[in-house]
Design a protein around this motif. Structure first.
Motif, short mmCIF file in Angstrom:
data_model
loop_
_atom_site.label_atom_id
_atom_site.label_comp_id
_atom_site.label_asym_id
_atom_site.label_seq_id
_atom_site.Cartn_x
_atom_site.Cartn_y
_atom_site.Cartn_z
N LYS A 273 1.45 6.37 14.78
CA LYS A 273 0.34 6.14 15.69
C LYS A 273 -1.00 6.21 14.95
CE LYS A 273 -0.73 7.88 20.14
NZ LYS A 273 -0.65 9.00 21.08
N ARG A 274 -1.14 7.25 14.15
CA ARG A 274 -2.42 7.45 13.46
C ARG A 274 -2.65 6.32 12.45
NH1 ARG A 274 -4.00 9.94 8.71
NH2 ARG A 274 -2.20 11.32 8.41
N LEU A 275 -1.63 6.05 11.61
CA LEU A 275 -1.83 5.05 10.55
C LEU A 275 -2.10 3.67 11.15
CD1 LEU A 275 0.82 6.04 7.85
CD2 LEU A 275 -1.61 6.58 7.93
N SER A 276 -1.37 3.32 12.23
CA SER A 276 -1.60 1.99 12.80
C SER A 276 -3.02 1.90 13.34
CB SER A 276 -0.56 1.68 13.87
OG SER A 276 -0.72 2.57 14.95
N PRO B 183 -10.92 6.37 8.66
CA PRO B 183 -11.49 5.96 9.94
C PRO B 183 -10.84 6.74 11.08
CG PRO B 183 -10.05 4.25 9.05
CD PRO B 183 -10.17 5.30 8.00
N THR B 184 -11.67 7.20 12.01
CA THR B 184 -11.19 8.01 13.12
C THR B 184 -11.46 7.28 14.43
OG1 THR B 184 -13.35 9.01 13.31
CG2 THR B 184 -11.77 10.10 11.86
N ARG B 185 -11.17 7.96 15.52
CA ARG B 185 -11.44 7.40 16.83
C ARG B 185 -12.92 7.03 16.95
NH1 ARG B 185 -12.46 10.04 22.02
NH2 ARG B 185 -12.20 8.41 23.60
N ALA C 252 -8.66 3.23 19.05
CA ALA C 252 -9.30 4.39 19.68
C ALA C 252 -8.28 5.17 20.50
CB ALA C 252 -10.46 3.93 20.55
N GLU C 253 -7.34 4.44 21.15
CA GLU C 253 -6.34 5.11 21.97
C GLU C 253 -5.36 5.91 21.13
OE1 GLU C 253 -4.64 1.94 24.20
OE2 GLU C 253 -6.41 1.79 25.51
N SER C 254 -5.04 5.39 19.91
CA SER C 254 -4.00 6.07 19.16
C SER C 254 -4.54 7.13 18.20
CB SER C 254 -3.16 5.04 18.40
OG SER C 254 -4.00 4.31 17.54
N LEU C 255 -5.87 7.28 18.17
CA LEU C 255 -6.41 8.27 17.23
C LEU C 255 -6.99 9.45 18.00
CD1 LEU C 255 -8.15 5.83 14.76
CD2 LEU C 255 -6.22 7.32 14.23
N SER C 256 -6.99 10.58 17.33
CA SER C 256 -7.45 11.80 17.98
C SER C 256 -8.98 11.87 17.93
CB SER C 256 -6.82 13.00 17.26
OG SER C 256 -7.70 14.08 17.30
N SER C 257 -9.56 12.60 18.89
CA SER C 257 -11.01 12.72 18.87
C SER C 257 -11.42 14.08 18.30
CB SER C 257 -11.57 12.54 20.28
OG SER C 257 -10.86 13.36 21.17
#
Lengths: 1076, 450
Positions: free
Chosen positions: B136-139, B209-211, B194-199
């Motif tokens: 999830k994070r890598l994608s 790169p983050t949310r 944005a949906e698959s990354l944590s805030s």
């Protein structure tokens, strides 16, 4: 064995014989004949020729004579013996007196005897290597040693000996029961139809060969002062094109045989040194360091080469299967010669200068150009945009051309060789030391040392033979990283780059060339090649042979970029790079060979297996961010160290066979087959079959031709057809792999990214070769003409297919059903105009007319090669904008806008500007000999188009940087249109026009040339000086290479066609050679 | 005899034939991994994806994000000048870029190279047996990199091909897509990311790169699309998260522990390429700031910390010095996205919606950091927008062609650039597609005027 020892002994006596009298004083009691001979030999310098067997039943001798003439003394010795003697030159030949009564007794059974003898030519010189065969019994034969002697065992007393050889006419001699045949005089042959030609896995003669094989001999190579042996064959072999990329020592050469067979893959021929494949594509090891290409061919000492054979057609190359498509070059080294040990020393010294360059603008002309450029642009020169006009001295002039490439390179070469041996064992050892000081300012040495040993042995029954070669070469070079040639275009009024105390001065906007000279490259190659071959005759005609070779090339490259070589404003760090690479390969080839003669049918069968493995292992360390130049090279002191390594492996397996039949010495047929497997292709596509068929007819043997055309001494037509392949695509191309790179490290494990776009279904490129040829000899082969026509078609092309970057890469490798045709005519004419003992004149002329054509390319129009190729045209066509000259109103180049849409685009507006192929090329060699003098003149000629030097200049006329004087004929207004467009410094329209000019018809010019490629004059001393020097041979010589060039090409050298790399150098060398 | 020889031949051949297939198998070199092995563990998948960031900041080729965008985008607009330009630089300075211009080609090529890497990794990540959380994070990260690359290509070249797979057959013949389609694709990628990354992020997480990076790019795109509410909302997600404000002092913005950074890249060596390219020679500058830009700065502006100067003759040249470190010790990271830009985006989005006081407040956060007097609440939208434009110019100069892109976005490029670049034409707003691309892809068209 003892016999050979005596022969050797006798031979050694011969040399010291001169000057001694023919009177003998002997005082011997109960001495063996052997002792008597030895004593007489000592006193007179005469040799005795006999076998141990002859002396077996000899009586002992009592003899006491004083100052008796030799012949009388000998008569006394032989008085009570069953032996007789005769004196020939300085040899006393001993023979058994055949008792006529006894002979009658043995009449019922044919007696077998052992015979000895010597073959000499009309001048009484020994003929080495001549074949001595018993007529009607092909298995019984031998060849003469270095001094012309031969020995044959178990010969019928009534046999007839057939003596033949490369340079002699066939001669028959009746044995007549003699055990000592004595000296047999043979005639020297004019032609060389029967000289040995080395071919794949064997030898043949020019007479019986049905393929296309060209040979360059040691003699031709030795006349040329070159360090790369391949350069020595340029122009001498039809169909072979050699292009040297620049004039730097050890520069690389592009070799092309019978045209470009491949759209995108390797076109280099397969090169074997004594049967061991040479690994050519070692390339550069270090990143970031230019000017450092090392060429493996440079590690071969040309003086070690006996011959170079170039194999071209299917018959000659298809047995190399997938490696034969681009042709094959066999380099064969010299082998030991039996006879007295011979020591030869050769000393050569030479100088080199640039062949051609161009005249550049003087300061006044240059400044005029610059001012005009700014005037044209309507820009006011300022210190920022025109330091040369505003800041710098307007009178200063430096001839940068003289400064950087006007120097002289010097070289010297010492070669020593020793050879000797007896009938069964021969050896040769040689060594050389070559050194050259480069031509750029500063010290740029190139040194090379080579050593080589060859050993041959055979058992007396000739059944077992073994041969070994080992050579070692090591070279070292130190040079600046940059080719300084591009700096000849510095502004002529540029301020000094060094102040009075030698410190570098940095000038804004210019690179400091002297700083670049501080950036050093140091490198060395060590190469070791060993090869061995053993053969055993299992039964008559059937030989098992096993050959194996190993080679290893180790390279070490070092580059340093010191802080002092960098402009103080930029990076302040020094860097150092150290790269090592090892290339290791072996080849193992067991074979058998069966020869048999059934009535008038001779046939020969060969079959074998070839295993070949190659490994390349490279490592490089880049140490950067040094803060002090003193630490450069010390890895611990570097701010950052990056390490890279790479490894590749290549393996190859093949089975091959050849069947050759000759009927009545007139009709020749041969078939070659090969099955190959290469690790470079995907598992499903690894194996493939290759084959060839050829036939020849020697029509001059037929009675009709003999009677109708008496002047025709030889005539043969021959043809061949076959399939070969090409696997030069680099390793691992079929694997989808990701490569590690320390630059991509990002805190989590090693960084790696996709290596390339991959294709798992890669296959071989295939070349079908068809050839027809005719060979004619006139007037007892005094004139020999060879004419070949070839027609090769290559398909299944492995294309490094250019892709748009939207794919992530710029290309991918794939097979394409494209078809390339190479056809052409090759002609060789050898003639001997005069051949007398005192004077001779021989000539050799070759010319080749190659034609290259793209027949098929599916989807060319849609492909990325759409503007590179045209169906029906050569692969090297140049498609360009049509230059219409200089537009009188704008002063810019203008071009033909074919679709008239106001936009110039390659797809729509390119026209065919011509081809960059060589239309024809060849060489003309003339060899004169008068007594001891020899003169050889060799011209090479090439008809071609090339890239204009004006278009390859990196700056525009008008910008900061010098220009050739030609640019002065520029546009200066509508009434003065000129040849070249207006000067500019920054006008966009003019710049755009120049960038289009580079890809216009104006950038293609005639680059044909004729060149005095080689000139060699030598004088061989005879007579009194030799004994004084105690030498056998003494010669002095001068040689020149690339001395004169006749061409309409302007600017640089028409062969390299580059203004930014060092042109070829002309060499002038002199030397002495002495043999003891 | 015949029998014997035939027998030997048969024996030899058959013996070797069995072993020959094995003989031509070779080992894959140690420095390469076959694709199956790249994504078969979490650690290696993580390393492969991270290599893209390493490639963007350290790669031996001149990656467009490394410095080319910042410098050449600057030459093309009114930010930067060059003292002794070569022909590549000259092309950008005079907005007469030839289709052969090699820098122009490198920008295009490295952007699509990055897109290929993200697609190849994305395909690997989606099909491999790695843990679900990591997938999830890598994608998400990969989609942000892909969107960023497409975004800059779109700004520089106009309608561009959208590449979302690694299949070279398709990509070699791919045609350009309309600007709106490109934006749709980018928004889709960024929304998914944005949906698959944590805030929940710390300081050290910003090297990837983050949310918030996804949101920052979305805010930028909404501004381009004129969707002011969405732009404001997206920027607010970042600015109100508590991770990025208050703004650090100007001298600390580019340091590696700057909390203003939304996404920055971690180099291997402290001496960044952009620092080395902009450093002057001892007696002459190289890159320097245009007089127009320099004249905007107030003498008391803290951001003068980002500018240095030298004298040549009697003329002073100012050059950008946002990154200062020239030692190999890493002290600065290369900033890709930072909060200041989000403040400008929100200020503009709010101004367009008539929220003048909120807009002025955003602007004043930047004024305060610059150490300058705060603006009173604007009442005139034109004055406010002009001020935002000028402040943005001063804040984000020499950063990823921000000026060039925004002049184009606001339609002011021609009117702003023509006075200083007499040759400037409307066609110069798009760089040319590199010549080889048009040659090699039959579906690729050239931009007008080239």
């Amino acid at each position: 064995m003892k016999f050979s020892a005596i022969l050797l002994f006798c031979a050694s006596l011969m040399a010291s014989a001169s000057g001694k009298g023919q009177l003998v004083t002997l005082n011997l009691k109960n001495a063996s004949l052997e002792m008597v001979f030895e004593e007489i030999g000592k006193q007179t310098g005469y040799n005795f020729l006999y076998t141990d067997q002859m002396l077996h039943h000899a009586n002992r001798v009592d003899l006491s004579v004083k100052n008796m003439p030799l012949k009388d003394a000998l008569n006394l010795c032989f008085k009570d013996q069953q032996l007789g003697f005769s004196i020939l030159n300085k040899t006393i030949i001993v023979r058994i007196i055949v008792d006529s009564d006894k002979q009658d007794d043995k009449n019922l059974t044919i007696p077998l005897i052992d015979i000895i003898g010597r073959i000499v030519n009309q001048q009484g010189e020994p003929v080495p290597g001549a074949s001595v065969q018993v007529k009607g019994n092909s298995s019984l034969g031998t060849s003469t040693d270095g001094n012309g002697y031969f020995e044959l065992k178990g010969v019928e007393a009534s046999a007839i000996l057939l003596i033949s050889g490369v340079s002699i006419e066939n001669t028959e001699v009746k044995v007549n029961g003699r055990t000592n045949i004595g000296s047999v005089e043979v005639k020297i042959k004019v032609g060389s139809l029967d000289e040995t030609l080395v071919i794949a896995y064997g030898t043949t003669s020019r007479r019986m060969n049905t393929g296309s094989v060209s040979k360059v001999t040691a003699e031709e190579i030795s006349r040329q002062p070159v360090s790369n042996p391949i350069i020595a064959i340029a122009g001498r072999v039809p169909g072979l094109m050699i292009n040297t990329t620049n004039g730097l020592p050890g520069s690389s050469t592009a070799i092309l045989i019978r045209g470009r067979q491949s759209l995108g893959q390797g076109t280099a021929p397969y090169i074997l040194l004594d049967g061991v494949p040479l690994m050519l594509n070692s390339g550069t090891l270090t990143s970031g360091l230019s000017n450092t290409n090392q060429n493996i061919l440079n590690t071969i000492n040309p003086a070690d080469i006996e011959s170079i054979e170039v194999l071209k057609d299917a018959e000659a190359t298809s047995i190399y299967g997938s490696q034969g498509a681009n042709g094959v070059i066999l380099i064969n080294t010299k082998k030991g010669k039996s006879g007295r040990t011979e020591v030869s020393l050769n000393l050569i010294g030479g100088i080199k200068k640039v062949t051609r360059s161009m005249d550049l603008l003087s300061t006044a002309q240059y400044l005029e150009m610059r001012r005009e450029a700014f005037q044209n642009d309507n820009v006011v020169p300022t210190a920022s945009n025109a330091p040369d006009l505003v800041l710098w001295d307007q009178e200063r002039y430096t001839d940068w051309k003289k400064e950087f490439i006007g120097g002289t390179a010097r070289n010297s070469n010492i070669q020593l060789s020793v050879t000797g041996g007896n009938v069964s064992t021969q050896f040769m050892a040689s060594g050389s030391l070559f050194s050259e000081i480069g031509l750029f300012p500063g010290e740029h040495p190139f040194k090379r040392g080579t050593g080589r040993i060859n050993l041959n042995h055979k058992t007396p029954n000739n059944k077992f033979r073994i041969q070994m070669n080992a050579s070692f070469a090591s070279d070292y070079r130190k040079s600046s990283i940059n080719d300084m040639t591009s700096y000849i275009f510095l502004p002529p009024n540029a301020p000094a780059f060094k102040d009075s105390s030698g410190n570098l001065v940095w000038i804004p906007g210019l690179e400091n060339p002297y700083a670049l000279l501080l950036r050093k490259f140091e490198g060395g190659t060590t190469s070791f090649v060993a090869q061995g071959e053993m053969s055993y005759q299992l039964f008559s005609g059937f030989n098992l042979r096993m050959s194996a070779g190993y080679n290893q090339t180790v390279r070490k490259d070092e580059g340093t970029i010191p802080i002092s070589s960098q402009s103080p404003g930029s990076s302040r760090f020094g860097s150092y790079e150290n790269a090592r690479g090892m290339l290791e390969g072996w080849v193992f080839e067991p074979q058998f060979n069966y020869k048999r003669r059934i009535r008038s049918l001779n046939f020969e069968m060969l079959s074998g297996i070839s295993l070949h493995s190659r490994k390349q292992d490279n490592m490089s360390v880049i140490a950067s961010e040094y803060t002090n130049d003193d630490f450069l090279g010390n890895l611990q002191a570097a701010g950052r160290v990056d390490v890279y390594n790479s490894f590749s492996q290549y393996r190859y397996f093949a089975m091959f066979g050849r069947l050759k039949a000759e009927w009545k010495n007139r009709y020749i047929f041969s078939i070659n087959i090969r099955r190959d497997g290469s690790s470079r292709f995907g598992p499903a596509e690894r194996f493939s079959n290759f084959s060839a068929f050829s036939a020849g007819w020697i029509f001059s043997e037929s009675d009709f031709v003999k009677n109708a055309f008496p002047f025709l001494s030889f005539g043969k037509i021959r043809g061949s057809f076959g399939v070969t392949g090409n696997d030069q695509i680099g390793d691992y191309q079929f694997i989808d792999s990701w490569t590690a790179n320390t630059n991509y490290n990002y805190g989590v494990g090693p960084g790696f990214l996709p290596t390339r776009l991959f294709n798992s279904a890669l296959q071989w490129e295939r070349t079908r070769k068809l050839q027809a040829g005719i060979e004619l000899g006139f007037f007892k082969d005094r004139a020999m003409l060879t004419l070949d026509y070839y027609h090769n078609r290559s398909d299944n092309q492995l294309v490094n297919y250019g892709l748009p970057s939207t794919t992530g890469f710029t290309n991918i490798l794939r097979n394409l059903d494209a078809l390339i045709q190479n056809s052409g005519i090759e002609l060789v004419l050898n003639s001997t105009q005069v051949q007398t003992p005192k004077f001779s004149w021989t000539s050799m002329f070759t010319v080749s007319f190659p034609k290259n054509k793209l027949i098929r390319y599916p989807g060319l129009a849609e492909s990325s090669n759409a503007t590179s190729f045209i169906i029906g045209q050569s692969l090297r066509i140049a498609q360009r904008y049509q230059l219409l000259g200089v537009d009188p109103t704008s002063g810019n180049y203008h071009f033909l806008d074919i679709d008239n849409n106001g936009i110039l685009q390659p797809q729509n507006d390119y026209v065919l500007a011509g081809t960059l192929d060589q239309k024809y090329f060849g060489g003309f060699d003339n060899n004169f000999r008068y007594k001891g003098f020899k003169l050889d003149l060799f011209f090479q000629f090439v008809k071609q188009k090339g890239n204009s030097y004006i278009a390859s200049l990196s700056t525009l006329p008008g910008q900061l940087g010098n220009q050739p004087v030609e640019v002065l004929s520029r546009w200066q207004g509508p009434d003065q249109p000129g040849v070249y467009q207006r000067f500019t410094n920054s006008n966009t329209a003019t710049q755009t026009a120049f960038s289009r000019f580079r890809s216009s018809t104006g950038a293609i010019v005639d680059a044909s040339y004729a060149r005095l490629k080689n000139l060699a004059v030598s004088y061989e001393f005879a007579g009194r000086i030799l004994p004084i020097l105690k030498a056998k041979q003494f010669r002095i010589y001068v040689q020149g290479h690339d001395l004169l060039t006749f061409t309409g090409y302007r600017g640089a050298d028409p062969e390299t066609q580059s203004v930014t790399s060092l042109p070829l150098l002309k060499t002038f060398a002199g030397g002495i050679q002495i043999t003891f | 005899m015949y029998k014997l020889s035939c027998f030997i031949l048969f024996f030899c051949l058959s013996f070797f034939h069995f072993s020959c297939k094995k003989f031509v198998e070779v080992n894959v070199p140690a420095d390469q991994l076959v694709i199956e092995k790249v994504f078969n563990s979490d650690a290696k998948a993580e390393a492969a994806v991270s290599s893209i960031y390493g490639y963007m900041v350290n790669g031996s080729s001149n990656h467009f994000t490394k410095q080319l965008l910042s410098l050449y985008g600057g030459y093309a607009s009114d930010e930067l000048n060059y003292y002794t330009p070569n022909s590549n630089v000259q092309g950008f300075l005079s907005n007469n870029i030839l289709i052969e211009n090699s820098v122009n080609r490198i920008i295009w090529t490295t952007a699509y190279e990055t897109i290929y890497y993200t697609n190849a990794c994305l395909e690997g990540v989606m099909t491999s047996p790695i843990s679900e959380g990591l997938r999830k994070r890598l994608s998400g990260e990969l989609k942000i990199v892909r969107a960023l690359s497409h975004f800059y290509l779109l700004q520089l070249y106009g309608p561009i091909p959208i590449v979302t797979s690694s299949d070279y057959g398709t990509n070699a013949m791919i045609a350009r897509s309309d600007t709106s389609l490109v934006y749709n694709q980018l928004l889709k990628d960024l929304t998914e990311a944005a949906e698959s990354l944590s805030s929940n992020i710390g300081l050290s997480d910003r090297i990837r790169p983050t949310r918030y990076a996804a949101k920052a790019l979305m805010a930028r795109i909404y501004l381009h699309l004129g969707q002011w509410e969405k732009a404001e909302a997206a920027a607010s997600v970042i600015l109100d998260s508590g991770h990025f404000l208050p703004l650090p002092p100007a001298s600390q913005v580019f340091l590696k522990d700057s909390h203003e950074a939304i996404w920055h890249l971690m180099p291997l060596s402290g001496y960044l390429s952009i620092t080395s390219s902009t450093r002057p020679l001892p007696s002459a500058p190289r890159v320097y700031i245009t007089p127009q830009l320099r004249s905007l700065f107030d003498g008391a502006d803290n951001r003068l910390n980002w500018i240095d100067s030298l004298m040549v003759g009697n003329q002073r040249y100012y050059y950008p010095k946002k990154y200062k470190n020239i030692s190999s010790t890493v002290t600065e990271y290369l900033v890709m996205l930072r909060a200041a830009e989000q403040l400008f985006i929100r200020a503009e989005a709010r101004a367009r919606q008539g929220k003048f006081s909120e807009s002025t407040a955003d602007l004043n956060l930047l004024r305060a950091r610059a150490g300058l007097s705060l603006f009173p609440i604007f009442t005139d939208i034109n004055a406010l927008l002009l001020t935002i434009e000028e402040e943005r110019f001063k804040e984000l100069f020499a950063e990823h062609a921000d000026r060039w892109i925004n002049l184009k976005r606001t339609g002011k490029a021609v009117s702003t650039l023509t006075p200083i670049k007499p040759d400037f034409q409307i066609n110069d707003l798009l760089f040319p597609i590199p010549g080889l691309e048009v040659q090699r892809n039959p579906n690729m068209t050239q931009n007008p005027g080239y």
